[in-house]
Every structure is written in C-alpha cells, then in structure tokens.
Design an enzyme around this catalytic site. Sequence first.
Site, PDB file in Angstrom:
ATOM      1  N   GLU A  39       8.942   7.729  -0.944  1.00  0.00           N
ATOM      2  CA  GLU A  39       8.131   7.221  -1.882  1.00  0.00           C
ATOM      3  C   GLU A  39       7.998   7.900  -3.452  1.00  0.00           C
ATOM      4  OE1 GLU A  39       7.729   4.269  -1.272  1.00  0.00           O
ATOM      5  OE2 GLU A  39       8.063   4.401   0.629  1.00  0.00           O
ATOM      6  N   MET A  68       4.471   2.279  -0.139  1.00  0.00           N
ATOM      7  CA  MET A  68       4.752   1.456  -1.664  1.00  0.00           C
ATOM      8  C   MET A  68       4.601   2.377  -2.583  1.00  0.00           C
ATOM      9  SD  MET A  68       5.936  -1.085  -2.879  1.00  0.00           S
ATOM     10  CE  MET A  68       6.357  -1.138  -4.405  1.00  0.00           C
ATOM     11  N   GLU A  69       5.910   2.532  -3.163  1.00  0.00           N
ATOM     12  CA  GLU A  69       6.070   3.220  -4.548  1.00  0.00           C
ATOM     13  C   GLU A  69       5.506   3.028  -5.748  1.00  0.00           C
ATOM     14  OE1 GLU A  69       9.720   0.805  -4.572  1.00  0.00           O
ATOM     15  OE2 GLU A  69       8.428   1.467  -3.088  1.00  0.00           O
ATOM     16  N   ASN A  70       4.330   2.507  -5.784  1.00  0.00           N
ATOM     17  CA  ASN A  70       3.730   1.733  -7.015  1.00  0.00           C
ATOM     18  C   ASN A  70       3.674   3.075  -7.994  1.00  0.00           C
ATOM     19  OD1 ASN A  70       1.745   1.391  -4.582  1.00  0.00           O
ATOM     20  ND2 ASN A  70       2.491  -0.565  -5.397  1.00  0.00           N
TER      21      ASN A  70
END
Length: 889
Positions: A302, A267-269
């Site tokens: 990501e 997840m590319e938070n």
Amino acid sequence: MQNSEPQKIYLKDYCQPSYWIVKTDLNFDIQDTYVDVSSKLQLRKNHTVNNDRLFLHGGELELLGVALDGQHLDETAYHCDKEGLTLSGLANEHLLEITTRIYPAKNTSLEGLYQSRLMLCTQCEAEGFRNITYYLDRPDVMSEFSVRIEADKQTCPVLLSNGNELERGELEAGRHFVSWHDPHLKPCYLFALVAGRLSYVDDLFTTNSGRDVLLRLFVEDKDLDKCQYALDSLKNAMAWDERVYGREYDLDIYMIVAVDDFNMGAMENKGLNIFNTSCVLAKKETTTDAEFQRVEAVVAHEYFHNWSGNRVTCRDWFQLSLKEGFTVFRDAEFSADMGSRTVKRVEDVSLLRSLQFAEDGGPMAHAVQPDSFIEISNFYTLTIYEKGAEIVRMIYNLLGAEKFRLGSDLYFSRHDGQAVTIEDFVAVMSEVSGRDFTQFMRWYKQAATPELSVSASYDEQQRTYSLNFKQSCRVTAECEYKKPFLIPVDISLLGEAGKLALNVDGLTNTESEDNTKLMLEIDQAEQTIVFNDVCEQPVPSLLRGFSAPVKLSFAYSEDDLLRIMAHEDDGFCRWDATQQFLLQEINAIRATFKAGNKPSLNPRLLELYTSLLADQDQDLSLLALMLTLPNEKYLAELDTQVDVDAIHQARSWLELELAKALQPEFLACYQRLNELAHEPYSADAQGVANRSLKNKALHYLALDGSTLGLSLAEEQFHAASNMTDELAAFRAIVHCMEVDNTTRRERALVSFYEKWKDEALVVNHWFSVQASVAAASTLDDVKALFKHEAFDSLNPNKLRSLVGVFCNANTWCFHAKNGEAYRFLADEILRLNKANPQIASRLLTPLTQWRRYDGVRQALMKEQLERIQAEPSLSKDVFEVVSKTLADK
C-alpha cells in the site's frame, strides 16, 4: 434471473468525460443514524468532447438538493435515477453543489461510507464513491480534494481524511470539526474518511531529503500493543523505495487505520491507508510467522502505491494491473530483500500454479488487460495481481536491473499526476531499452496460461544438444487463435559433476559473466535451440527462477530430477524438482490403487527425504517447503478431469507412509529445533525458518495419531510462547480424527477458544482449523459454527475463515459425492447476494470449475449454479460469474 441483464462495458468504448472536476470540496455532517454530505464541484468543460451533458454516477443515495452556480435547481432541471444524476445544457465552467444523505449502519456491502464497530470508514475502490455522493466515479477524473468533517466529539473524537490537516475546532452541542486538504490530484476512488473512537501509535521517518514524516497508526484501544511491527515495516518500505526506486514520500503525515469489517486486504488511499485488521495488527502471541510476513508485505504494497497507483494512476479500470501488477512486483522484491528470496519465490509460484492457473483454465479467464467486464469488482483477481506481477518481472529480467530502473524513473517523471495506460508503462520500458515490445504485449492482451512443451536430443558425435520448444494456449472468450508469446526461459545444463558452459550461436548472456546460464527468448510456435560443445548428455534446468508464468512439460526421469537437486544453485528449481519427483510418485500411487493393488514406498523417495532432513546447512524454510507434498488443489489443476477421491487417497497415503517410515528422522529434526524454543522470539528469516521446519516435522509426527506425536503436539500447544508454534500444535491435534484422540481434540478446541475468544483474528484461526479437517463430519461442524457466539455472518474475515476455507482449501470434503456442500455454498451466495455482492461473487469460485469434474459432480454443481442464476434480483457481481460459468464450454 433478473429481468434485464447487466450490460458489458468495453475497453474499445472508452472516451473522456464531457467535463472535468477541477476541485472537490466535501462537507460531512455526521449524525447518530445518518450522514449528510455536501459537495461543491468546480466543473470545467473538456473541449475534446462535443457534449454539454454531464452524467454523475450515483448509488444508494437520498438526494436532498442540487444547486448550479448558487441557484437551487428544481427536479425539472435535472434527471435522477438509480444509476446517477444528469444535467444538460451546461456552459464551459460551473460550480455544482449537491447534498445527499446516506445511512452507514445499513451499508452491509462495505462499499462507500459504512460502519465498522466503533467507527465510520470508507472503501471507494473501485466504484464506492458513488455511494457517498453523485460524482464522476471513474479513475481518469483527477481532482484536488478539500474535506471538512463534523461530528459529536464523544462518539467521534477522531476525524480523518486524505492529505494534511488544515484546521480543527469546537462547535455547539458538544460537536467538533476537522478539515483536510490533499494538494495532489487524485481520482475519487482514492478518497478516504474515518470517524470514530480510536487510539493511535506514532513513529517518525526522515526522508533522504531530510523531511520528517509523522507515521500514525489508528486502532481500537484493545489493539494498541499490536502496532509496532506494522510501523517498522512501513519505515523499512519507505527506506527501500527511496533506495531501489528513488521514490520519496510527499506529505507531512502518513496514516493507517485498522478496520475489522473490510472486503479486501487494504486500500492505498492517499496518505490515509485503510487496512483490514488481519493485514496490520501483529504481535508474537497472536500472530503467526506467515501473518507477520503478510503484514510486512501488505504495508509495503500500500505504501508503494503512493507512486505506482496514486501519483500515477489508471486511466480506466481495464488498466487495473498497471498499478496492481507493478506494485505486487515491487512488494515481492521488497519481501525477498527482507527475508529469503528463494522461499518468497517458491511461495509466489505455488500460489500462481494452484490458484491463478486454475483461474486461467476456468470460465472467468481473462486477459491481464481485459477487453470487457460487467462488474469491475470481479476483476480484482489473481490474474490482474499475480500474473500481472509476473509480466512486470519478465520485463525486469529482459531489461536488467539498471535499464528497468531507468524505465521506472521515466514512467514516474513523465506521467506524474496523470491517469495512464498499460501501453504507457511498456512504452517507457521500450524507450530506455530500445526493445520492441509489440509481441510481448500479448501477455497483456491474451488470456489463459501458455503451455510450453520441451523435448531434447543429444548428438554425441557432433557434441550438440538440441532443445525443441513448442508453445500453445487454450481458446478463450476473447480470441480463438492465440498468437505466440515471447517466453523468457532461463536455462542451465547440468552434467554429472555440475553445470556446463553454454555455447549457442548468436546468443550470449549480456547481464552476467556466468557462462553456465542463459536467458532464451522463445517467440515462435515451435523453435529449436542448439547448444554446441556439449561433452556429455546433460539435464536441462528450465525456467530457472520461474522466468515465465507457463505450464512446462518435459519428460524428466527420477535421475534427472535428482541431478537438478544435487547440482542446481537456483533454489526455485531445486524445490520444483522435488515437487516433480513427488508428483510422479503420487501419480504412480494413483495408478496402483486404480489397478486394485497396494502401493509401496519408493526407496529413492525415502532416501531423498532422509538426505533432506540430514542437511542442516541449507535454508530451513526452503527445506520445509521441499518436505511438503503438492496440495490437492494443485494436483486437481493437473488433471484433465479431476478425480477428487483418487487425489485424496494417493496424497494421504503417501504423506502417512512417509511419516511412519521416517519417524526417527522427523523426531530428531523436531527435537533439535525445539531446543531453540526458549530463545527470544524473532520474526526474522532465521527464526521463521527454524519454526517452519520444526512444525513441519511435528505435522508428520502427529499425522498417524501416534501417542508420541500427539503428546509432543499437546506439550507444544500448552508451552508455546508464540502463535506460530501454538497454532501448528493445535492444528496437528484437531486434524487427527482418530477415536483415541477424541478427548484430546475436544479439550484443545475448548482451551484454544477460551484463551483467545477476545482476539477476533485468533478466533478466525479457530474457525479455519476446524473448517479444514478432512473428515465426513466437517460440513456439519461448519454449519454448527454458524451459530457460534463468535461468528458474524456479515463479517468478511469470518466468512473467509469458515466458508472460504471449507470450500476452497478442503477440496475432498467440499466435493463430497452427495453434493451437500454445493448446496451449502449456494445458500450462502444467495444470502450474501444482496448483503455483500463482492463477497458473494468471490465465494462462487469453487463452483466455476464444475465442468472439470465427473458427471455426477458436474450435475450437482450445475444444479446449484442454475438455482443461483434463477434468483430474480441477482447482483451484477454474482450474475457475471454465474452466467459466464454456465455458458463456458
């Protein structure tokens, strides 16, 4: 079935929220069994919406208190239900404070804030943030986030969130805090938090502008020796994005956290990427070449999202491919530059043809920009990602590299800090190129895979060669009549001595001086292209580089395919010609068996394989792929009605007969490449290529259960210094079910597990190898493995390794005529329906194709689908898939 069916959400109904959240201040008070979350939301009226009502999404939350502008509100001042929190009669600006309590250890859905082994972590895409606090959980609400986390210092020494660290300090009773601030506006789906006992490895990257960025990878202590490859991949990705797209990283620190329990890959938070351990941990002893490549690709993917997804994000979830399709294209190009461009293209197309085309042909078929959905989690699909990337690739090829770069530069500068649409992306490409993309947009709007039928005629007198193209696309739920697509067809014509010059009235190749290739644009339902000055009957090499995601039909003869293999310099087309040759052979074998006769090996196929094995000058990874028969899943995709047993029988017979007939050639190939095994391991393209071909030869040598092949496999199994070689040998031994191999097989199973039982990712291979054995006993073996000490029935990686592999990759066993595997899968879906609806929904995929099978299998699959549908508390995720599957005609 549940009493009230979930309602569809429609793209046409999109409207902005009545209020924006300008700033978001969050405080997390982490206790032993719960977490209290206090949020302060600075609200500002959206004056384009005439509504003083605010609805905030909510999930599994315990509401402790609500205050508006410092005044506590009693329960009569707002409405709260399982869907969310509603306040009415609001003014232009407010400070809204909400306190909730959540229980991470009970959160088995792995959405929101949950516990994974030694840490608490978040997954908020697509709609997980509503399980943390009440909020406008939608991607068009972009806010400035400040976060303070406090916890016991012994149990949670590491406290992380997005952005840059502002402050840390000690508190009473052995507690501490850390505060973070992200200066870049973001939607809440990009929020991240991690708290727990973790160690880290640091590295440094210096940007083109001279800024030093700290790179920090957090893992459990036991995994510290598996970090460097991911950090090297990250630095390569950062340098590549600066060089190819002019994109520089924008914070002082870039963090990655490896998590063992995760529904997705990563997840590319913003600034704090959370990764499934399988996509970030790597060392040669525990990681295969394919996994090294996956780590490199996912880390890059990501990171690239920092611009194509974070700085510019989606207006709504119907635009999901805006960020995912574009970023998959970017990471594919990065991987192609890091390794073999041809092999990368072949691997991507193989995935598309085997799985995405099947998705397009089933009840869950949807447009890349869908018009409706019930549960957005069901739309994280190959259509959104892989087909979406193919659409971006077509734009790139139509515009050329220079104009595409101008378009991406304009896209990022114009929309920085905004939530936008697919139309916005295409508009900038149109603006910089002057092209009209109106017809091209059908790739985004129309579902299913176009079919392109091509026929040819040669006029010796006129020296003209004509290609007639007919395109069609099946009816799907969103529209009955499909308008013609604009299909780019990269083409060459091959004569007996090689490529011919192309001369088409009105058409020239503007991107290259090479006059032997041309990009045709097929934009009509039926269209004829005439080539002039053609001195001999040519063979067309169509869809070079797989220039469009279509099903191509052309009546190639064996001679035609051999000419393509001999003279085409496009690696993809050479591989594809080999596959077409093999497909024709498998179909001929099926027909022979069906007629009650015994087939024989085609001598031209033997000659082809012999020549391939003797060719040491080409890309050995590509050669290994050319020596691989089409898999049963792809063969099933080509059947109108899938004949499971006939496919398995024909493919297995051909593979075994090739192994027997070419044993000396496979042995010579294996021995030549095995001599390199003593050299230092490298995950570079050449090292991967050598091992790829060597292990393909070993596969064939061990296939018939011969003493020679199995002895070589056992020797490699014990001597291997890397997981690629060890796993290839292990698979060869375990997949041989000959009685004479029983002892060796059981010995290998025990030895592999005992050696690697403390390495969870390696144990996942142990499960997968057993789940993929093509034997009548495999389902019983899979059920028995559920009771194994290493299996966790709630861990997504374990479920994918055992249940997912058996049901998706072992097609012959899964579709056994007794239907027991269908019942087994339905049982698992019902068990996971409440525990983890996302995983339950994804496991349903093999049953969604039920109408494509024979009557007996149809009835058995339908019975299990109806049993699932009858579940009274079905999740939205599972309900959407099963209801569409049963309703599809």
